[in-house]
Design a protein around this motif. Structure first.
Motif, PDB file in Angstrom:
ATOM      1  N   TRP A  71     -44.889 -25.172  34.539  1.00 11.72           N
ATOM      2  CA  TRP A  71     -44.385 -26.549  34.424  1.00 11.72           C
ATOM      3  C   TRP A  71     -44.080 -26.899  32.972  1.00 11.72           C
ATOM      4  N   ARG A  72     -44.917 -26.418  32.047  1.00  8.88           N
ATOM      5  CA  ARG A  72     -44.663 -26.677  30.623  1.00  8.88           C
ATOM      6  C   ARG A  72     -43.385 -25.995  30.148  1.00  8.88           C
ATOM      7  N   PHE A  73     -43.002 -24.906  30.816  1.00  9.33           N
ATOM      8  CA  PHE A  73     -41.795 -24.183  30.427  1.00  9.33           C
ATOM      9  C   PHE A  73     -40.590 -24.552  31.281  1.00  9.33           C
ATOM     10  N   GLY A  74     -40.654 -25.693  31.963  1.00 11.92           N
ATOM     11  CA  GLY A  74     -39.472 -26.243  32.606  1.00 11.92           C
ATOM     12  C   GLY A  74     -39.309 -26.007  34.091  1.00 11.92           C
ATOM     13  N   ILE A  75     -40.211 -25.290  34.723  1.00 10.98           N
ATOM     14  CA  ILE A  75     -40.118 -25.126  36.175  1.00 10.98           C
ATOM     15  C   ILE A  75     -40.727 -26.379  36.806  1.00 10.98           C
ATOM     16  N   VAL A  76     -39.918 -27.090  37.584  1.00 15.43           N
ATOM     17  CA  VAL A  76     -40.422 -28.317  38.217  1.00 15.43           C
ATOM     18  C   VAL A  76     -40.772 -28.098  39.682  1.00 15.43           C
ATOM     19  N   HIS A  77     -40.274 -27.000  40.256  1.00 16.63           N
ATOM     20  CA  HIS A  77     -40.596 -26.667  41.651  1.00 16.63           C
ATOM     21  C   HIS A  77     -40.876 -25.167  41.739  1.00 16.63           C
ATOM     22  N   VAL A  78     -42.127 -24.808  42.021  1.00 13.34           N
ATOM     23  CA  VAL A  78     -42.498 -23.400  42.171  1.00 13.34           C
ATOM     24  C   VAL A  78     -42.207 -22.989  43.605  1.00 13.34           C
ATOM     25  N   GLU A  79     -41.328 -22.001  43.766  1.00 11.57           N
ATOM     26  CA  GLU A  79     -40.986 -21.510  45.101  1.00 11.57           C
ATOM     27  C   GLU A  79     -41.831 -20.306  45.494  1.00 11.57           C
ATOM     28  N   GLU A  80     -42.214 -19.505  44.508  1.00 14.66           N
ATOM     29  CA  GLU A  80     -43.023 -18.315  44.791  1.00 14.66           C
ATOM     30  C   GLU A  80     -43.871 -18.002  43.579  1.00 14.66           C
ATOM     31  N   ASP A 111     -35.615 -25.286  37.874  1.00 14.96           N
ATOM     32  CA  ASP A 111     -35.768 -26.240  36.784  1.00 14.96           C
ATOM     33  C   ASP A 111     -35.258 -27.613  37.224  1.00 14.96           C
ATOM     34  N   ARG A 112     -35.266 -28.556  36.323  1.00 18.72           N
ATOM     35  CA  ARG A 112     -34.887 -29.938  36.616  1.00 18.72           C
ATOM     36  C   ARG A 112     -33.461 -30.059  37.167  1.00 18.72           C
ATOM     37  N   ASP A 113     -32.557 -29.150  36.755  1.00 23.02           N
ATOM     38  CA  ASP A 113     -31.171 -29.182  37.214  1.00 23.02           C
ATOM     39  C   ASP A 113     -30.951 -28.407  38.509  1.00 23.02           C
ATOM     40  N   GLY A 114     -32.009 -27.835  39.072  1.00 19.18           N
ATOM     41  CA  GLY A 114     -31.900 -27.073  40.314  1.00 19.18           C
ATOM     42  C   GLY A 114     -31.582 -25.607  40.124  1.00 19.18           C
TER      43      GLY A 114
END
Length: 91
Positions: free
Chosen positions: A49-58, A72-75
């Motif tokens: 999350w600190r490195f920009g991943i807003v949704h963890v898929e795996e 990331d935030r832009d999908g």
């Protein structure tokens, strides 16, 4: 503290600082022998999350690393490899 006590203290400090320790001798992504991994799955998610991943898929632990795929935030799809021992981002 007298002069003799200070010199003894300095000699002891000098001896301790020149001794090789686990932190100084670790050059790989491996913990000292017998040490468990320090970074939990939750900790790996926080690093992601600190490195920009807003949704963890795996997320999967593979030996000495956590492999995380997400968005990331832009999908945009993004992947991170994180050390399971110290939380560093790996190449």
């Amino acid at each position: 503290m007298n002069f003799r006590g200070r010199m003894t203290g300095l000699a002891l400090l000098s001896a301790v600082m020149t001794m090789p320790g686990p932190a100084l001798s670790m050059t790989s992504n491996q913990p000292p022998p017998g040490e468990p991994a320090l970074l939990s799955e939750h900790g790996a998610r926080q690093v992601a999350w600190r490195f920009g991943i807003v949704h963890v898929e795996e997320i999967a632990r593979c030996g000495s690393r956590w492999e995380i795929a997400g968005r990331d935030r832009d999908g945009n799809e993004t992947m991170l490899d994180i050390s399971a021992y110290d939380g560093r981002i790996l190449d």
